[in-house]
Design an enzyme around this catalytic site. Structure first.
Site, short mmCIF file in Angstrom:
data_model
loop_
_atom_site.label_atom_id
_atom_site.label_comp_id
_atom_site.label_asym_id
_atom_site.label_seq_id
_atom_site.Cartn_x
_atom_site.Cartn_y
_atom_site.Cartn_z
N GLU A 1 0.82 -1.21 0.00
CA GLU A 1 0.00 0.00 0.00
C GLU A 1 0.86 1.26 0.00
O GLU A 1 0.42 2.32 -0.44
CB GLU A 1 -0.92 -0.01 1.23
CG GLU A 1 -2.37 0.24 0.88
CD GLU A 1 -3.33 0.03 2.05
OE1 GLU A 1 -4.34 -0.61 1.85
OE2 GLU A 1 -3.05 0.51 3.16
N HIS B 1 7.61 -26.87 -1.33
CA HIS B 1 6.97 -27.99 -2.02
C HIS B 1 5.82 -27.52 -2.89
O HIS B 1 5.01 -28.33 -3.35
CB HIS B 1 6.51 -29.02 -0.99
CG HIS B 1 7.65 -29.57 -0.19
ND1 HIS B 1 8.22 -30.80 -0.44
CD2 HIS B 1 8.37 -29.03 0.83
CE1 HIS B 1 9.23 -31.00 0.41
NE2 HIS B 1 9.34 -29.93 1.18
N LYS C 1 -14.13 0.34 -4.09
CA LYS C 1 -15.25 0.78 -3.23
C LYS C 1 -16.29 1.53 -4.03
O LYS C 1 -17.49 1.33 -3.85
CB LYS C 1 -14.73 1.69 -2.10
CG LYS C 1 -13.86 0.98 -1.09
CD LYS C 1 -13.48 1.92 0.04
CE LYS C 1 -12.35 1.35 0.86
NZ LYS C 1 -11.75 2.30 1.76
O1 PA5 Z 1 -3.65 1.32 5.82
C1 PA5 Z 1 -4.76 1.78 5.61
O2 PA5 Z 1 -4.99 2.99 5.69
C2 PA5 Z 1 -5.93 0.88 5.26
O3 PA5 Z 1 -5.54 -0.44 5.10
C3 PA5 Z 1 -6.96 0.93 6.37
O4 PA5 Z 1 -6.36 0.56 7.58
C4 PA5 Z 1 -8.15 0.04 6.10
O5 PA5 Z 1 -8.71 0.35 4.86
C5 PA5 Z 1 -9.20 0.17 7.19
O6 PA5 Z 1 -9.60 1.48 7.32
P1 PA5 Z 1 -10.37 2.00 8.58
O7 PA5 Z 1 -9.52 1.83 9.77
O8 PA5 Z 1 -10.69 3.43 8.29
O9 PA5 Z 1 -11.64 1.17 8.71
#
Ligand code: PA5
Length: 437
Positions: free
Chosen positions: A279, A300, A414
């Site tokens: 990310e 394996h 989303k």
């Molecule tokens: O690293 C990030 O920002 C994302 O992976 C969020 O943690 C994830 O989408 C969950 O978001 P939230 O804590 O707002 O529900």
């Protein structure tokens, strides 16, 4: 620094001029530390470990004690950065078969990290008739997966144990002011913890997001934080080594990094690492693709591909020094299985030989090998590892030329999902997406 995470690049950088990246790495570190780079409003994690005080730790321990006393199960609801850190640390520290053994304190289970109907059904079935608590974690307070799970388990808990028990045993971890979860928690009177504005989800494991579930699971959050503080203070050399090596390899055509462990309890640590690096770096059509394998299991299955497939990968082995227990291979008089040549050795000795043999084989096959060593899997070294990976991610991302602290790409699915679900406010997108079907 002795007794700490070390990065060893002996088999990683042959033929590469990694030193040419030294200046870029130091500049990236300086950009990070001075807060002058992209995403600089999300640098709260940088000095987080050393800023956690006694009062915060005590409050977390007290909340954890209530849940541990009153509940057989604690369902931790969250996804992405609001899930993976706690899951990784709890898995790393737990008995592998804790689910099948009775122990002290509640079992910590996870929900809201998928939209699996059968998963939710099975979990509801498990906790039906048992006292359970909920830690609901969402920074935005609006994420669909945890919101669905929370609605289900909140209703179930209130019906099963009554409003008063539910109020006492539901804890929300969310933004200080904004979001549906903050409003709901205020209205229902739940205990709450705050995710600081300047700490993004994937960097939040050392906030209550990770610390509360880890404390509820019975692990030592003080030692975890102390380990992270050690790295915050003394870890820069290792951070730079890792950031330099992976960027040198990437610039030389190695587009995939496989994090390999030989320690089953580290499986989810690699899942957390994949989110952190994936990310943070996958932007502008750039970035090292983070993958992971559990060895020797995956030797394996994926071993062939790593040894002999397309030469675009490098491997980072996360190597653990000491196991917690010793299991000696017995001598067998008949020796029908031919194993007497290792009789009297402990199992980890064999595993270590498999690790070394694998690394050399992969290097010979054209897969450069980086080694990250941790002395043992315990709270202290996991704390070190978390901070080490976080800081190296920031430095590495700046070296790559991206903003390591945003994640605009995760919104795309989303938008489509909301359009397809016909969420109010998405009418135009609904019409557009239907025209494509
Ligand atoms: O690293 C990030 O920002 C994302 O992976 C969020 O943690 C994830 O989408 C969950 O978001 P939230 O804590 O707002 O529900």
């Amino acid at each position: 620094m002795n007794n700490s995470i070390q990065v060893i690049s002996k088999y990683a950088l042959e033929g590469l001029n990694a030193q040419s990246l030294n200046e870029a790495a130091l500049a990236a570190k300086q950009t990070l530390e001075s807060g002058s780079g992209l995403g600089n409003d999300f640098l709260g994690w940088l000095h987080l470990p050393s800023s956690i005080d006694e009062q915060q730790l005590q409050a977390l321990e007290q909340t954890a004690a209530i849940l541990r006393q009153e509940c057989e199960y604690v369902i931790t609801i969250g996804i992405g950065g609001s899930y993976l850190g706690a899951k990784a640390i709890i898995e790393a520290l737990s008995d592998h078969f804790a689910a099948y053994k009775s122990g002290n304190g509640p079992k910590v289970l996870f929900a809201g990290n998928n939209i699996g109907e059968d998963y939710l059904y099975d979990l509801m079935d498990l906790v039906r008739g048992h006292k359970f608590g909920i830690i609901v974690i969402s920074k935005s307070g609006t994420t669909t997966e945890p919101a669905i799970a929370f609605r289900l388990f909140k209703e179930m808990l209130e019906k099963q144990e009554g409003k008063e028990f539910a109020q006492r045993n539901i804890v929300a971890v969310t933004d200080a002011r904004r979001g549906a979860l903050r409003n709901l928690a205020t209205q229902e009177g739940y205990a709450t913890y705050v995710i600081p504005d300047n700490v993004g989800g994937r960097f939040s494991v050392l906030t209550p997001v990770g610390l509360l579930p880890i404390a509820v699971a019975g692990f030592d959050i003080r030692a975890l934080v102390a380990g992270a503080v050690e790295m915050e203070k003394d870890g820069d050399e290792q951070v730079l080594n890792y950031a330099i090596a992976r960027n040198a390899l990437y610039n030389n055509g190695k587009k995939i990094e496989i994090l390999a462990n030989f320690t089953p309890r580290l499986h989810f640590l690699a899942e957390w690492w994949k989110q952190l690096y994936g990310e943070s770096e996958g932007k502008g059509h750039k970035g090292i693709f983070p993958a992971s394998v559990d060895f020797t299991t995956d030797l394996h299955s994926m071993g062939q591909m790593i040894q002999d497939g397309e030469r675009t990968i490098f491997e980072t082995v996360l190597s653990v020094g000491d196991q917690q227990h010793e299991v000696i291979i017995p001598t067998d008089e008949a020796d029908l299985d031919g194993l007497n040549y290792i009789a009297g050795k402990n199992v980890d000795y064999v595993n270590k030989m498999a690790e070394l043999g694998t690394r050399l084989a992969h290097v010979d096959g054209g897969v450069p090998n980086l080694l990250i060593t941790m002395p043992a899997v315990n709270e202290r070294y996991l704390g070190q590892l978390i901070y080490f990976f976080e800081k190296a991610c920031g430095v590495s991302g700046y070296m790559l030329g991206v903003n390591p602290f945003d994640q605009p790409g995760v919104e795309a699915y989303k938008k489509n999902m909301f359009a397809l679900l016909e969420k109010p406010g998405h009418e135009e997108a609904t019409a557009a997406i239907k025209a494509r079907l």
